[in-house]
Design an enzyme around this catalytic site. Structure first.
Site, PDB file in Angstrom:
ATOM      1  N   HIS A   1     -10.654   0.700  -2.727  1.00 41.70           N
ATOM      2  CA  HIS A   1     -12.086   0.581  -2.076  1.00 41.70           C
ATOM      3  C   HIS A   1     -13.045   1.223  -3.038  1.00 41.70           C
ATOM      4  CE1 HIS A   1     -10.755  -0.748   1.719  1.00 41.70           C
ATOM      5  NE2 HIS A   1     -10.034   0.449   1.868  1.00 41.70           N
TER       6      HIS A   1
ATOM      7  N   LYS B   1      -6.824  -4.997  -3.215  1.00 41.10           N
ATOM      8  CA  LYS B   1      -7.795  -5.636  -2.109  1.00 41.10           C
ATOM      9  C   LYS B   1      -8.502  -4.531  -1.748  1.00 41.10           C
ATOM     10  CE  LYS B   1      -4.301  -4.029   0.881  1.00 41.10           C
ATOM     11  NZ  LYS B   1      -4.905  -3.278   1.953  1.00 41.10           N
TER      12      LYS B   1
ATOM     13  N   ASP C   1      -4.680  -0.864  -1.901  1.00 40.85           N
ATOM     14  CA  ASP C   1      -6.006  -0.550  -1.250  1.00 40.85           C
ATOM     15  C   ASP C   1      -6.846  -0.039  -2.155  1.00 40.85           C
ATOM     16  OD1 ASP C   1      -7.067  -1.173   1.266  1.00 40.85           O
ATOM     17  OD2 ASP C   1      -7.054   0.898   1.862  1.00 40.85           O
TER      18      ASP C   1
ATOM     19  N   CYS D   1      -2.140  -2.659   7.674  1.00 43.29           N
ATOM     20  CA  CYS D   1      -1.923  -3.649   6.292  1.00 43.29           C
ATOM     21  C   CYS D   1      -0.429  -4.491   6.347  1.00 43.29           C
ATOM     22  CB  CYS D   1      -2.000  -2.716   5.310  1.00 43.29           C
ATOM     23  SG  CYS D   1      -3.813  -2.417   5.127  1.00 43.29           S
TER      24      CYS D   1
ATOM     25  N   ASP E   1       0.773  -1.294  -0.021  1.00 34.84           N
ATOM     26  CA  ASP E   1       0.082  -0.095  -0.043  1.00 34.84           C
ATOM     27  C   ASP E   1       0.915   1.502  -0.021  1.00 34.84           C
ATOM     28  OD1 ASP E   1      -1.961  -2.102   0.235  1.00 34.84           O
ATOM     29  OD2 ASP E   1      -2.909  -1.155   2.022  1.00 34.84           O
TER      30      ASP E   1
ATOM     31  N   HIS F   1     -10.726   6.917   1.770  1.00 34.93           N
ATOM     32  CA  HIS F   1      -9.419   6.577   1.149  1.00 34.93           C
ATOM     33  C   HIS F   1      -9.212   5.683   0.172  1.00 34.93           C
ATOM     34  CE1 HIS F   1      -9.746   3.467   4.199  1.00 34.93           C
ATOM     35  NE2 HIS F   1      -8.573   2.822   3.349  1.00 34.93           N
TER      36      HIS F   1
HETATM   37  C1  VGL Z   1      -4.776   0.601   5.481  1.00 35.72           C
HETATM   38  C2  VGL Z   1      -6.266   1.388   7.297  1.00 35.72           C
HETATM   39  C3  VGL Z   1      -7.205   1.402   6.298  1.00 35.72           C
HETATM   40  C4  VGL Z   1      -3.430   0.389   5.594  1.00 35.72           C
HETATM   41  C5  VGL Z   1      -5.536   0.481   4.729  1.00 35.72           C
HETATM   42  O1  VGL Z   1      -2.905   0.308   4.118  1.00 35.72           O
HETATM   43  O2  VGL Z   1      -2.516  -0.138   6.664  1.00 35.72           O
HETATM   44  N1  VGL Z   1      -5.047   1.021   6.858  1.00 35.72           N
HETATM   45  N2  VGL Z   1      -7.120   0.927   5.100  1.00 35.72           N
HETATM   46 ZN    ZN Z   2      -8.432   0.897   3.457  1.00 35.55          ZN
END
Ligand code: VGL
Ligand code: ZN
Length: 208
Positions: A50, A108, A48, A153, A8, A83
């Protein structure tokens, strides 16, 4: 065969992003040195990814603020700012990351009803992304994990790698990672160490 998993390293988790990790962008030059080191036969990045209105967003829960606990599909859930929404700049890998050298980008977090901290499976462990099978099929025996955020993550990805790839050795590269809170990072490192993950610095890779 040794592989690198970059977790990420996206605009959203860097300063200026929607869920900024303190000094998140500082991992980029370190990650680039690891990418260029020639020590990895395979390099994977997670992203990430979403949909708008994802259930982990505080904005999807009336009366809730980011960083409050809430509930998602009946389970406790940390609620985040919106995010890494698909196809937005926030979701793009950091522009200075040497993306040309990345062999696979594993997205993901697409299911709106469950969060997915790990690059390998959703938090409820129902659905796997297929990444563990891919790495197993590639013959990966050593996996180095780093990126953002250490306390979410990165930690969940490192532990799932150990649980889901038979016989793999996992190392966490501390200086190529940053976390959301200092206490969270300390606890995550202790948890990873207790599970048998080796905590290393990037110099251990580069000088080996
Ligand atoms: C993450 C919170 C929500 C991360 C991803 O990449 O650590 N943290 N989504
Ligand atoms: Zn996230």
């Amino acid at each position: 065969m040794r592989a690198l998993l970059l977790v990420d390293i996206q605009n959203g988790f860097c300063p200026g992003g929607n869920l900024p990790v303190p000094d998140g962008d500082k991992v980029v030059p370190v990650a680039n040195r690891l990418i260029d080191s020639g020590k990895y036969q395979l390099i994977v990045a997670s992203q990430d990814w979403h949909p708008p209105g994802h259930g982990s967003f505080a904005s999807s829960h009336s009366g809730k603020q980011p960083f409050e606990m809430g509930e998602l599909s009946g389970k406790p859930q940390m609620l985040w700012p919106d995010h890494c929404v698909q196809h937005t700049v926030d979701s793009e890998l950091h522009p200075e990351l040497k993306a040309d050298e990345i062999d696979l980008i594993q997205q993901k977090g697409e299911n709106p009803h469950v969060d997915s901290y790990s690059a390998f499976r959703d938090n409820d462990r129902d659905a796997s992304t297929g990444l563990s099978d891919f790495l197993e099929d590639q013959g990966v025996t050593e996996l180095d994990v780093c990126g953002l955020a250490t306390d979410y993550c990165v930690k969940f990805s490192a532990i799932d790698a150990l649980d889901m790839i038979p016989g793999v050795k996992v190392r966490f590269i501390e200086d190529a990672s940053r976390g959301i809170t200092a206490e969270g990072v300390d606890a995550a490192i202790e948890e990873m160490r207790a599970r048998g993950i080796e905590i290393i610095g990037s110099e251990q890779v580069l000088e080996a």
